[in-house]
Design a protein around this motif. Structure first.
Motif, PDB file in Angstrom:
ATOM      1  N   ASP A   1      35.363  69.094   1.657  1.00 36.55           N
ATOM      2  CA  ASP A   1      36.322  69.471   2.691  1.00 36.55           C
ATOM      3  C   ASP A   1      36.297  71.087   3.387  1.00 36.55           C
ATOM      4  OD1 ASP A   1      38.340  69.118   4.519  1.00 36.55           O
ATOM      5  OD2 ASP A   1      39.904  68.157   2.897  1.00 36.55           O
ATOM      6  N   VAL A   2      35.438  71.341   4.125  1.00 42.24           N
ATOM      7  CA  VAL A   2      35.194  72.702   4.597  1.00 42.24           C
ATOM      8  C   VAL A   2      36.505  73.368   5.335  1.00 42.24           C
ATOM      9  CG1 VAL A   2      33.712  74.173   5.855  1.00 42.24           C
ATOM     10  CG2 VAL A   2      32.809  72.089   4.559  1.00 42.24           C
ATOM     11  N   PHE A   3      37.204  72.397   6.214  1.00 42.64           N
ATOM     12  CA  PHE A   3      38.007  73.042   7.003  1.00 42.64           C
ATOM     13  C   PHE A   3      39.455  72.980   5.930  1.00 42.64           C
ATOM     14  CE2 PHE A   3      35.373  70.794  10.193  1.00 42.64           C
ATOM     15  CZ  PHE A   3      34.913  72.015  10.769  1.00 42.64           C
TER      16      PHE A   3
ATOM     17  N   ASP B   1      34.580  65.756  -2.960  1.00 44.18           N
ATOM     18  CA  ASP B   1      36.086  65.701  -2.062  1.00 44.18           C
ATOM     19  C   ASP B   1      35.576  65.757  -0.502  1.00 44.18           C
ATOM     20  OD1 ASP B   1      38.726  65.696  -1.502  1.00 44.18           O
ATOM     21  OD2 ASP B   1      39.045  67.578  -1.390  1.00 44.18           O
ATOM     22  N   LEU B   2      35.731  64.616  -0.044  1.00 42.78           N
ATOM     23  CA  LEU B   2      35.065  64.721   1.551  1.00 42.78           C
ATOM     24  C   LEU B   2      36.296  64.987   2.210  1.00 42.78           C
ATOM     25  CD1 LEU B   2      33.044  61.349   1.505  1.00 42.78           C
ATOM     26  CD2 LEU B   2      32.509  63.791   1.294  1.00 42.78           C
ATOM     27  N   PRO B   3      36.212  65.517   3.705  1.00 43.85           N
ATOM     28  CA  PRO B   3      37.188  65.813   4.511  1.00 43.85           C
ATOM     29  C   PRO B   3      37.902  64.445   4.927  1.00 43.85           C
ATOM     30  CG  PRO B   3      35.148  66.223   5.581  1.00 43.85           C
ATOM     31  CD  PRO B   3      34.871  66.081   4.157  1.00 43.85           C
ATOM     32  N   PRO B   4      38.940  64.312   5.585  1.00 50.44           N
ATOM     33  CA  PRO B   4      39.488  63.160   5.997  1.00 50.44           C
ATOM     34  C   PRO B   4      39.007  62.766   7.535  1.00 50.44           C
ATOM     35  CG  PRO B   4      41.194  64.851   6.532  1.00 50.44           C
ATOM     36  CD  PRO B   4      40.026  65.425   5.537  1.00 50.44           C
ATOM     37  N   GLY B   5      38.725  61.473   7.617  1.00 51.79           N
ATOM     38  CA  GLY B   5      38.320  60.901   8.850  1.00 51.79           C
ATOM     39  C   GLY B   5      36.874  60.914   8.785  1.00 51.79           C
ATOM     40  N   THR B   6      36.127  60.688   9.813  1.00 52.81           N
ATOM     41  CA  THR B   6      34.666  60.207   9.933  1.00 52.81           C
ATOM     42  C   THR B   6      33.821  61.174  10.757  1.00 52.81           C
ATOM     43  OG1 THR B   6      35.339  58.719  11.931  1.00 52.81           O
ATOM     44  CG2 THR B   6      35.572  57.740   9.838  1.00 52.81           C
ATOM     45  N   GLY B   7      33.943  62.564  10.460  1.00 54.35           N
ATOM     46  CA  GLY B   7      33.257  63.391  11.063  1.00 54.35           C
ATOM     47  C   GLY B   7      32.098  63.661  10.684  1.00 54.35           C
ATOM     48  N   ASP B   8      31.525  65.013  11.140  1.00 59.58           N
ATOM     49  CA  ASP B   8      30.105  65.449  10.662  1.00 59.58           C
ATOM     50  C   ASP B   8      29.855  65.393   9.260  1.00 59.58           C
ATOM     51  OD1 ASP B   8      29.312  66.037  13.453  1.00 59.58           O
ATOM     52  OD2 ASP B   8      30.700  67.673  13.387  1.00 59.58           O
ATOM     53  N   ILE B   9      30.793  65.877   8.406  1.00 61.99           N
ATOM     54  CA  ILE B   9      30.460  65.895   6.919  1.00 61.99           C
ATOM     55  C   ILE B   9      30.178  64.433   6.345  1.00 61.99           C
ATOM     56  CG2 ILE B   9      31.309  66.302   4.576  1.00 61.99           C
ATOM     57  CD1 ILE B   9      30.397  68.946   5.791  1.00 61.99           C
TER      58      ILE B   9
END
Length: 368
Positions: A147-149, A223-231
Motif C-alpha cells: 500500500d504505497v500511498f 497488504d494491497l492498497p484499496p481498490g483496483t489500481g496499478d498495484i
C-alpha cells in the motif's frame, strides 16, 4: 578440559544472525578460531560497517564462548567483511543466481494478498494480525506493505523509522514479532507523501521482490492498497499465483464495492481464497449485541464472488489500541474475541492451500 577448534565451531553454530536468521557459522562470519590451554581467540566478521545487529551478535557470541571455553580466557575480535567476503555471502544466499523474484508459482511459499474495495475497513490491521497468528503457529512469515500511498504496516508493528540493512545490492527486511517486513515507508522521510504513477509503482514492488532477501518463507502476506489500481494489476503480473483475501465491513457502502478487488484479481489470473468481514457485531459486557456497521456485508461479498466467508472479526477497542501501540493483538491479548477469531481464520487459511506433496523442493543454500 580438552577443547578443540571444532568444539568452538559447534558452540558458535548456535548463534543466529538476527537479520539473516541463520547460524553465523553458515554465513561465513566466523573468520578465525584458535584454542590453547589458557585462551580461546575468535574473530567474527559483521556483514557491514554499522551493522544494526552488531551488539546482539557480540553478546550471543560471548555467551556461547563462555559456556564452551571453561576457565580459559576469551579474546573476541569483531571485524567487518571485505567486499569479496560480502560478495561470497550474497552469492550463497542467492544460490549463485542474479537478483530475481523467488516467489514464483514453483516456490513453496504461499503468497496471501489482502485486498479491499475501499479504505478504512481495517485491511492493514487484519494483515498484520493474520501474519502474526500464522508465525505463532511456527511458520516462517514475511510481509510486504504494497500500500504505497497509505503504508501503515511499520507503525502497526512498532518499527516505524526502522530501515532495512543493505549488504551491497541486497536488502534485509527488518524483523518484528518474528515477521520479516518491508514497506516503502522505510525509505521515506518522516511525513513524506508519495505521488507516483503506475510504472514507478510497478518498479517499486518488483524491486521489493527481487532485491530483498526474505530467506525461505512458508507464507508471504501482501497488504494491497484499496481498490483496483496499478498495484493490484502489478501483483497479478509479478505474483500470478497469489491467493486473494478480500476484507470488508458489514455495511453496504463497503461490501457493495469490496467484490471488485476480488474480481480484478481473477481477471489477472489469481484466485480468491475468501472474504473476511471486519468490524462486525460485538457483544458488550452487559450482554447487549452491538451492530455499529450493520450486518450482512461479508456474506453478500462472499456470495457475489462465489467464495467462503472466512470469518467475521468483531469490532474491538483492543484491536485498535494494540495497533496504535505497534503490537499485534493476537500476541498482546490472544484472549480477546477479535484475536480469537483472527487466529481461527489464520488456521483456515493455512490449511486451505493446495498440497505441496510430491513437489520438488527448490534448492537453497541457506536455512534462513
Amino acid at each position: 578440559m580438552s577443547l578443540t577448534n571444532n568444539d568452538i565451531q559447534v558452540a558458535l553454530s548456535a548463534v543466529i544472525d538476527p537479520e539473516l536468521r541463520a547460524p553465523i557459522t553458515d554465513l561465513g562470519m566466523v573468520d578465525r578460531i584458535e584454542v590453547s590451554d589458557s585462551r580461546v581467540d575468535v574473530r567474527v566478521l559483521l556483514t557491514i560497517v554499522g551493522c544494526p545487529a552488531a551488539n546482539a551478535i557480540e553478546r550471543d557470541v560471548r555467551a556461547a564462548l563462555g559456556q564452551a571455553s571453561g576457565d580459559r580466557e576469551i579474546d573476541l575480535e569483531m571485524g567487518v567483511m571485505n567486499p569479496e567476503q560480502r560478495g561470497a555471502l550474497i552469492s550463497k544466499l542467492r544460490s549463485g543466481k542474479k537478483p530475481t523474484n523467488p516467489f514464483t508459482p514453483e516456490s513453496l511459499t504461499r503468497v496471501i494478498a489482502i485486498s479491499s474495495g475501499k479504505g478504512g475497513v481495517g485491511k492493514s490491521t487484519i494483515t498484520v494480525n493474520l501474519a502474526a497468528a500464522t508465525a505463532k503457529r511456527g511458520f516462517r512469515v514475511g510481509i510486504i506493505d504494497a500500500d504505497v500511498f497509505g503504508f501503515s504496516i511499520p507503525g502497526l508493528l512498532g518499527i516505524a523509522g526502522v530501515t532495512p540493512t543493505r549488504i551491497d545490492d541486497m536488502m534485509l527486511p527488518p524483523v518484528a514479532f518474528d515477521l520479516k517486513v518491508l514497506s516503502i515507508g522505510m525509505f521515506l522521510k518522516e511525513d513524506q507523501a508519495v505521488a507516483w504513477r503506475g510504472p514507478l509503482l510497478h518498479r517499486t514492488l518488483e524491486q521489493f521482490l527481487t532485491e530483498a532477501y526474505f530467506g525461505d518463507l512458508d507464507f508471504l502476506f501482501l497488504d494491497l492498497p484499496p481498490g483496483t489500481g496499478d498495484i493490484a494489476i502489478s501483483v497479478g503480473q509479478l505474483l500470478p499465483h497469489a491467493e486473494i483475501v478480500v476484507v470488508t465491513t458489514p455495511q453496504p457502502s463497503a461490501s457493495d464495492v469490496a467484490w471488485r478487488s476480488g474480481d480484478v484479481a481473477r481477471q489477472t489470473g489469481q484466485s480468491v481464497l475468501g472474504v473476511i468481514e471486519n468490524m462486525a457485531a460485538t457483544t458488550l459486557p452487559n450482554g447487549q449485541r452491538l451492530d455499529v456497521f450493520g450486518s450482512g456485508g461479508g456474506v453478500a461479498t462472499a456470495e457475489k464472488l462465489g467464495v467462503a466467508l472466512l470469518g467475521s472479526v468483531p469490532l474491538s477497542i483492543e484491536l485498535r489500541e494494540s495497533g496504535d501501540q505497534g503490537k499485534p493483538l493476537v500476541i498482546e491479548n490472544d484472549g480477546d474475541p477479535a484475536a480469537i477469531e483472527i487466529e481461527r481464520i489464520a488456521r483456515e487459511i493455512a490449511i486451505a492451500g493446495k498440497s505441496r506433496k510430491g513437489k520438488n523442493l527448490p534448492l537453497s543454500s541457506s536455512t534462513s
